[in-house]
Design an enzyme around this catalytic site. Structure first.
Site, PDB file in Angstrom:
ATOM      1  N   LYS B  72       0.842  -1.196   0.000  1.00  0.00           N
ATOM      2  CA  LYS B  72       0.000   0.000   0.000  1.00  0.00           C
ATOM      3  C   LYS B  72       0.879   1.249   0.000  1.00  0.00           C
ATOM      4  O   LYS B  72       1.892   1.288   0.711  1.00  0.00           O
ATOM      5  CB  LYS B  72      -0.883  -0.054   1.250  1.00  0.00           C
ATOM      6  CG  LYS B  72      -1.986   0.994   1.321  1.00  0.00           C
ATOM      7  CD  LYS B  72      -2.800   0.773   2.602  1.00  0.00           C
ATOM      8  CE  LYS B  72      -3.965   1.719   2.741  1.00  0.00           C
ATOM      9  NZ  LYS B  72      -4.745   1.431   3.976  1.00  0.00           N
ATOM     10  N   SER B 147      -9.555   1.276   2.918  1.00  0.00           N
ATOM     11  CA  SER B 147      -8.696   2.040   2.041  1.00  0.00           C
ATOM     12  C   SER B 147      -7.623   1.221   1.325  1.00  0.00           C
ATOM     13  O   SER B 147      -7.088   1.674   0.320  1.00  0.00           O
ATOM     14  CB  SER B 147      -8.014   3.147   2.833  1.00  0.00           C
ATOM     15  OG  SER B 147      -7.192   2.583   3.839  1.00  0.00           O
ATOM     16  N   SER B 171      -9.633  -1.078   7.127  1.00  0.00           N
ATOM     17  CA  SER B 171      -9.036  -0.820   5.807  1.00  0.00           C
ATOM     18  C   SER B 171      -8.311  -1.988   5.164  1.00  0.00           C
ATOM     19  O   SER B 171      -7.966  -1.918   3.988  1.00  0.00           O
ATOM     20  CB  SER B 171      -8.098   0.385   5.878  1.00  0.00           C
ATOM     21  OG  SER B 171      -8.855   1.564   5.803  1.00  0.00           O
TER      22      SER B 171
END
Lengths: 487, 476, 96
Positions: B72, B147, B171
């Site tokens: 990420k 996310s 997330s």
């Protein structure tokens, strides 16, 4: 009705916030050096310039120093302490928050005892807490027209102890004495240099006046930018007078921050700085809390040195020194240690004190050294005084020897030996020189014989010259007189 | 099976018995990225290194040797831009690797690229990326969740074998659920946060997104551990998580929180999750209904605590030291302009919310109150875990919704209702696929455990995974 | 309900500039979220200690040891503006 109105008598109320840089090797939350100076942004890393993703790790020494300082300031050390974030934007503050302590400081409720004009005062300490220093800004262009600012983060993350006093200070002189004591205590503990000029001690003051006898505080101003103890006293005196004038003319003091201007010698308004400030303190989630155990506190306590006021009293009682001497000698720990080492080697405390206060302090001043930086050891000063006492050298020669000791750090005996400075007390050696001098100055000898006693001094001078000052003057004088009389 | 469809475990086995070498593996995934990335857009940055270069730089002999992983884009990498999917960090090159990146590299893992996310990890769809939304490999018109949406999509689309995400309020788990992969949020403090660009420091935790439960255990082994640079990382003996990869839930006591199922949510999700509960029961687990603090309270506490911490964590983006800067006459206007132009709307909203919650006069009503509620929630979980090994629930109230679907703010925030309590309490949880809705979109099953209860979670998840034996794969 | 003025003030504290449209939107949206926090009042938190750290730990510290800093070049590498080894910013006029 009486038209005369009694002028109000005001009482000054001062509280001080002092920031003391702690003398750790590395920064409070990262391993960068705390060394002063260095090229800009060279004592920095991702942590102390606040790169995203970095985290603080607390320096144990910084905590120990704060606890030590707290103990020396008679504070209660809190068994539970934590860190908080103080949020505000400024280019010198890399994370846009300062890691500080809000409601759980390291120590609370202490005091410092001071003495001003023969009167004792106890100044309360509200709290002592740890925080990190910010970077340094350099402004480009002129004061009136700045073109930009340059930021150096070398200082960012240097550990600070903030020491907040109660509003117990009543005069600018007391404020100054409070700082002198505080500095002296910190210096004794070895936790800070407390050098105001270098910024390792910074002081802000809250000042207000109130009618004598009134309990409530008056409206205060905060005075900043005072860069020496003298400046603190001057700035506060100015501010007190300024507020008094305002109150005497029945106007109101404006609550604001004011900066001391050293050149103009006045405080200047910094225009409502705090209006936009709301620091939004909250517990720092990146640091776990501190539990300062009794054991840890006791360990630190055992390490506490005798503090200046106690030591001063002991110097008076134990060594029979005048209060003035004791005060000067105990002002710094290094000087007090020097004295005690010297007094241990030479058993006449007053003579030791005299030598240190005249010769040693003069040399330190000349060389611009602090007491801790001198090469001379106390034992060596004691030995030097022993050499005078047992007539090995004259006091005059001793001063020359001390000059050398001060530069090289050598033992006085060694210098005396190597440079052949021993006083000539040997009668045979002296007699030979006296004969020489008598032979060379028949007129003077004649004068002496005719009762002109003062001329003896001239001849002794000649003897001293021939021996490069090493002849024992008392002995030379006596032997000369005997020789002339004998003829 | 195609190489890009294999799990890390399968790839390592094939290497072990000589069927594949690292070059084959890296090439296969490179080709897959070239093939599908235009449509999925899982990445912000794809590594530009040649396969030969990767091979030369790679550590050998490690647990993840030659396995391509996506990370990420809120984890710092010294050799790739790190943007948090924000304009304010565009062009930012960290001078250091995050702790987890170091661990991955040390074990021979190859960082294939940096994945898309909701800007600064704030969101549940990856639509809040300043660059572009990532598309769901199961249906390109649908979101991937967020996310960590890019990481979930990259694994689901076969662009990498596994990925890392971060989980502040769900997330990792929610996008894993939307993309039909396994996503795990470890106990707070299990994995070092050093180098993870903070959203909410007391909630953030890094974890794996993988094809199967076994790979999650494998990656957890690599990234868990004490790190002296993160003082919130725990110093303890970490187990070998692979030891929990066994089919056995006999005697496992599992609580089903009544209050979670009382929430108004998708019926198909509810049914799929309940079917899986039966599977677990048949496998020998003891399933009982339990009572927890209603998840609405955790949600409210979360939307105070997370924005409050974020408002402070994101204050450093001021245009002085890194990232973008907008021109201005004086420094204060420069701060304001940089931040106003650099942050997207959702980030601004959360900074505002957090600033408000901490501001003078409101702290006690909001932040302090939320921290006290946090105590109640944490204590209630602890109490339950003294009687139950695990708790289970749906991961998300819905399956992946359509990109661009109009939702009001409260509705958006409610997407985190099942995942947020875990972060508030600092406990571990996993999401694994447990079936599909009528549109063919994956449904996620959440298993929560006590602090350091990763082992029981993995074992139960593995058992369920084996029993369900879902074989569907997204068609791209 | 939060007022538009409050939203403006909060934006100022956060160094964010909101245009009129955003101000209206945020006032409404954040007002809704903040109002939803009221449900927390239903939970009795009398005498409950706040939790700042979910995994209880204490006294994690490092020894006071200096390690090598980063080079000036690395530190300044991402700077939007720099000069003579410093980060450079526009003038600080008045007060922050």
């Amino acid at each position: 009705m009486s038209a005369t109105k009694q002028k109000t008598v005001y009482e000054t109320v001062i509280g001080l916030e002092v920031h003391v840089q702690l003398k750790t090797d590395s920064k409070i939350f990262c391993s960068c050096s705390t060394e002063f100076g260095g090229a800009p942004n060279t004592h920095t890393c991702p942590v102390c310039i606040g790169l995203p993703g970095t985290l603080p790790v607390l320096n144990k020494k910084a905590v120990e120093y704060a606890v030590k300082a707290g103990l020396a300031l008679n504070c209660n050390i809190c068994d539970y302490s934590k860190f908080d974030r103080k949020n505000y934007f400024y280019p010198d503050l890399p994370k846009a928050y300062q890691i500080s302590q809000y409601d759980k400081p390291v120590g609370e409720d202490g005091y410092i005892e001071i003495e001003v004009e023969g009167e004792e005062h106890k100044i309360g300490i509200t709290r002592i807490h740890l925080e990190e220093d910010a970077g340094k800004l350099i402004h480009e262009g002129t004061i009136d027209f700045s073109t930009g600012s340059l930021v150096d983060y070398n200082r960012s993350g240097v550990p600070l102890a903030e020491i907040v006093s109660e509003p117990d200070i009543r005069t600018p002189a007391q404020a100054r004495e409070y700082l002198v004591q505080l500095k002296s205590i910190m210096e004794y503990l070895g936790v800070s240099d407390c050098n105001m000029e270098e910024g390792s001690l910074r002081c802000d003051a809250n000042v207000s006046l109130r009618p004598k006898g009134q309990k409530e505080f008056g409206i205060k101003t905060e005075v900043k930018n005072m860069n020496s103890f003298k400046a603190v006293e001057k700035a506060l005196s100015f501010e007190v007078q300024r507020q008094k004038k305002i109150l005497d003319s029945e106007k109101k003091v404006v609550q604001e921050t004011r900066a001391w201007d050293e050149d103009l010698e006045e405080t200047i308004s910094m225009r409502g700085k705090e209006e936009a400030h709301d620091y939004r303190y909250f517990p720092e989630p990146d640091l776990v809390p501190l539990e300062i155990s009794r054991e840890w506190i006791n360990e630190i306590k055992e390490d506490l040195p005798e503090l200046p006021r106690v030591r001063k009293k002991r110097f008076i009682d134990e060594y029979g020194l005048p209060e003035y001497d004791a005060g000067v000698l105990t002002d710094t720990r290094a000087l007090a240690d020097l004295f005690e080492d010297a007094a241990a080697a030479h058993n006449e405390p007053k003579a030791v004190s005299n030598w240190i206060m005249s010769e040693h302090l003069r040399k330190l001043n000349e060389e611009e050294l602090s007491p801790g930086e001198s090469k001379v050891k106390g034992r060596q000063i004691g030995e030097l005084l022993n050499l005078i006492e047992d007539d090995t050298i004259s006091s005059k020669i001793a001063k020359d020897v001390f000059e050398k000791m001060f530069i090289t750090g050598q033992d006085p005996e060694q210098i005396v030996e190597e440079e052949g400075l021993k006083q000539i007390s040997d009668e045979g050696q002296l007699e030979a020189i006296i004969e020489e001098v008598i032979d060379e100055n028949p007129e003077v000898v004649e004068d002496i014989k005719n009762g002109k006693d003062k001329a003896v001094g001239y001849l002794v001078g000649q003897i001293m010259q021939k021996t490069k000052g090493q002849a024992n003057p008392q002995k030379a004088n006596r032997m000369l007189r005997e020789n002339i009389k004998k003829d | 099976m195609k190489i890009y469809e294999m799990s890390a475990g399968e790839l390592l086995d094939k290497k072990e018995n000589g069927e594949l070498d690292t070059e084959d593996i890296l090439n296969a995934f490179r080709e897959r990225i070239d093939e599908v990335e235009d449509r999925v857009r899982a990445f912000i940055t794809v590594s530009e290194k040649e396969v030969s270069e990767e091979l030369a730089e790679m550590e050998t002999g490690g647990e993840l040797e030659g396995i391509p992983l996506a990370v990420k884009d809120n984890m710092s990498t010294a050799d790739m831009e790190t943007t948090c999917a924000s304009k304010i960090l565009q062009g930012y090159n960290p001078p250091y690797d995050a702790a987890v990146i170091e661990q991955i590299r040390k074990q021979g893992g190859v960082i294939a690229g940096k994945t898309n996310l909701d800007e600064f990890a704030m969101g549940s769809s990856t639509e809040n990326s300043a660059f572009y939304p990532t598309r769901n490999p199961w249906n390109l018109d649908h979101v991937v969740g967020g996310s960590s949406g890019g990481s979930a999509a990259a694994v689901a689309a076969g662009e990498v074998a596994a990925a890392l995400g971060s989980d502040t309020g769900g997330s990792i788990r929610q996008p894993a659920s939307f993309c039909g992969v396994v996503g795990m949020k470890p106990t707070y403090g299990n994995v070092s946060r050093y180098g993870l660009i903070a959203f909410a420091s007391s909630l953030d935790q890094i974890g794996p997104l993988t094809r199967n439960v076994e790979d999650s255990a494998r990656i957890l082994n690599v990234i868990s551990g004490h790190d002296k640079r993160d003082t919130t990382s725990v110093d303890r003996e970490f187990p070998d998580y692979m030891e929990f990869i066994k089919e056995d839930v006999s005697g496992m006591k599992i609580g089903v929180p009544r209050e979670y199922f009382a929430v108004d949510f998708d019926k198909e999700v509810e049914k799929t999750v309940k079917d899986s509960l039966e599977v677990l029961q048949e496998a020998g687990a003891q399933i009982e209904e339990v009572s927890v603090i209603e998840p609405e309270y955790a949600l409210a506490a979360y939307y105070i605590i997370a924005p409050a911490e974020a408002s402070s964590n994101l204050a450093r983006f001021d245009g002085v030291r890194y990232g973008s800067r907008s021109a201005a006459e004086d420094v204060s206007s420069m701060f304001t302009r940089t931040r106003s132009e650099g942050f997207g709307e959702e980030v601004k909203r959360r900074i505002m919310l957090g600033t408000y919650a901490l501001s003078s006069g409101y702290y006690d009503d909001y932040y302090l109150k939320a921290q006290k509620v946090r105590t109640l929630i944490k204590d209630r979980f602890a109490e339950l875990f003294s009687g139950y090994d695990l708790l289970v629930s749906p991961t998300s109230p819905s399956t992946a919704f359509k990109i661009g679907a109009e939702k009001d703010l409260m509705e958006q925030y409610r997407a985190d209702i099942f995942t947020v309590p875990v972060n508030i309490a600092g406990i571990p949880a996993i999401s694994l696929p447990c079936g599909f809705d009528s549109q063919g979109l994956p449904v996620g099953f959440q298993i929560m455990g006590p602090h350091y209860g990763e082992g029981a979670i993995l074992q139960t998840a593995y058992t369920l995974e084996q029993k369900l034996n879902l074989e569907q794969k997204p068609e791209l | 309900m939060i007022s538009r003025e409050e939203i403006k003030h909060i934006a100022q504290l956060a160094h964010l500039e909101l245009d009129e449209k955003q101000l209206d939107k945020f006032t409404e949206q954040l007002g809704g979220v903040i109002d939803s926090f009221e449900k927390l009042d239903k939970l009795d938190t009398e005498g409950v200690e706040p939790t700042a750290y979910t995994v209880p730990m204490k006294n994690i510290m490092r020894e006071d040891k200096v390690e090598e800093s980063y080079s000036q070049e690395d530190i300044l590498a991402n700077a939007p503006d720099k000069k003579k080894g410093h980060f450079r910013v526009p003038p600080i006029s008045g007060e922050e």
